[in-house]
Design a protein around this motif. Sequence first.
Motif, PDB file in Angstrom:
ATOM      1  N   GLU A  65       0.812  -1.214   0.000  1.00  0.00           N
ATOM      2  CA  GLU A  65       0.000   0.000   0.000  1.00  0.00           C
ATOM      3  C   GLU A  65       0.848   1.268   0.000  1.00  0.00           C
ATOM      4  N   LYS A  66       2.154   1.145   0.096  1.00  0.00           N
ATOM      5  CA  LYS A  66       3.049   2.312   0.140  1.00  0.00           C
ATOM      6  C   LYS A  66       2.881   3.161  -1.119  1.00  0.00           C
ATOM      7  N   GLU A  67       2.636   4.456  -0.934  1.00  0.00           N
ATOM      8  CA  GLU A  67       2.488   5.359  -2.073  1.00  0.00           C
ATOM      9  C   GLU A  67       3.864   5.662  -2.660  1.00  0.00           C
ATOM     10  N   MET A  68       4.051   5.358  -3.933  1.00  0.00           N
ATOM     11  CA  MET A  68       5.330   5.564  -4.597  1.00  0.00           C
ATOM     12  C   MET A  68       5.370   6.856  -5.405  1.00  0.00           C
ATOM     13  N   TRP A  69       4.236   7.266  -5.938  1.00  0.00           N
ATOM     14  CA  TRP A  69       4.105   8.526  -6.657  1.00  0.00           C
ATOM     15  C   TRP A  69       3.002   9.340  -5.993  1.00  0.00           C
ATOM     16  N   PRO A  70       3.136  10.656  -5.918  1.00  0.00           N
ATOM     17  CA  PRO A  70       2.090  11.472  -5.292  1.00  0.00           C
ATOM     18  C   PRO A  70       0.758  11.407  -6.036  1.00  0.00           C
ATOM     19  N   TYR A  86      13.715   3.625  -3.905  1.00  0.00           N
ATOM     20  CA  TYR A  86      12.901   4.717  -3.373  1.00  0.00           C
ATOM     21  C   TYR A  86      12.004   4.157  -2.265  1.00  0.00           C
ATOM     22  N   PRO A  87      12.574   3.847  -1.113  1.00  0.00           N
ATOM     23  CA  PRO A  87      11.788   3.181  -0.056  1.00  0.00           C
ATOM     24  C   PRO A  87      10.601   3.996   0.441  1.00  0.00           C
ATOM     25  N   ASP A  88      10.666   5.327   0.314  1.00  0.00           N
ATOM     26  CA  ASP A  88       9.565   6.186   0.736  1.00  0.00           C
ATOM     27  C   ASP A  88       8.895   6.882  -0.441  1.00  0.00           C
ATOM     28  N   GLY A  89       9.014   6.275  -1.625  1.00  0.00           N
ATOM     29  CA  GLY A  89       8.413   6.873  -2.810  1.00  0.00           C
ATOM     30  C   GLY A  89       9.293   7.966  -3.386  1.00  0.00           C
ATOM     31  N   ILE A  90       8.832   8.569  -4.473  1.00  0.00           N
ATOM     32  CA  ILE A  90       9.671   9.534  -5.181  1.00  0.00           C
ATOM     33  C   ILE A  90       9.815  10.857  -4.436  1.00  0.00           C
TER      34      ILE A  90
END
Length: 301
Positions: free
Chosen positions: A19-24, A57-61
């Motif tokens: 469920e981690k958001e990778m792109w805003p 990118y562990p916390d998204g971009i």
Amino acid sequence: MTCQIVQIEEKEVRLTNLEKEMWPDGYTKADLIKYYVDMSPYILPYIKNRLFIMSRYPDGITGKMFYQKDAPEYTPEWVQTYPLVSERENKVVNYIVCDDLPTLVWLANQACIELHIWMAQKERLDYPDIVVFDLDPFPPATFKDTLDVAMLVKEALDRFGLQGYPKTSGSTGLHIFLPVRPEFTYAQVREGVRFLFEHIHAVYPEKTTLERSIDKRAGKVYLDYGQNTRGHTMTFHYSLRPHPGAPVSTPLTWDEVRAGDIEPEDFNIKTIFPRIKKVGDLYRPILHQEQSFAGLLTLVT
């Protein structure tokens, strides 16, 4: 934290934080993984036998990213690696070689958004079989300016009977991949690209530059031959990029380049599959097309 184990080609792959958001834009790690699963038939044939550098990118971009050459200690035993002595780091680096779908999925689960790949195959690391012409516009130069310069590259290659394959970088620029026989070193290939770029700059100085200093490139398309260097990687075709909208580095036709009415953001995680259904895999010929750079190099002094 979501976690599940899936069987892919008889290998267990652990998926986490889906469920981690990778792109805003709302695209998640699950979307990232699904993209590479669905795109794998168009990716794996090109990246097999090549060294892979992880861009994670562990916390998204919007978070911090890091590059990782060495396979982490927890890498599954079924992931193929290739040991290579790094003189700069004075150690052996175990590069990942992504030859199958389980490895590609595992890499996506490591939050590897991009495909950063060597231009030579592992059997002949010092002899690239892909030459790259890298065109980067610096504002106020536009993508249209870049497409115009790309046509000059095509005309130059045509004179030597060479066929290049254009693609968006997935960012602001354009790459032209030239498949060649692995018979020349990176240094020799780089000099050939420099030779062509110098001639292109000579005929179109108002819109091109070979200037190494970034602050002197404004308003020009930078002709970057330095990417043809051992150990450097390029973003391969169909790679996602860490920019809003989840753009994709997308192969183009020369007719599209000539028309000049496209923008990099036209090609993204939503539009790429309908495009492939319509135009097919435009890079497929490079898998079997071996061209010689020898004719051009005879002119390089």
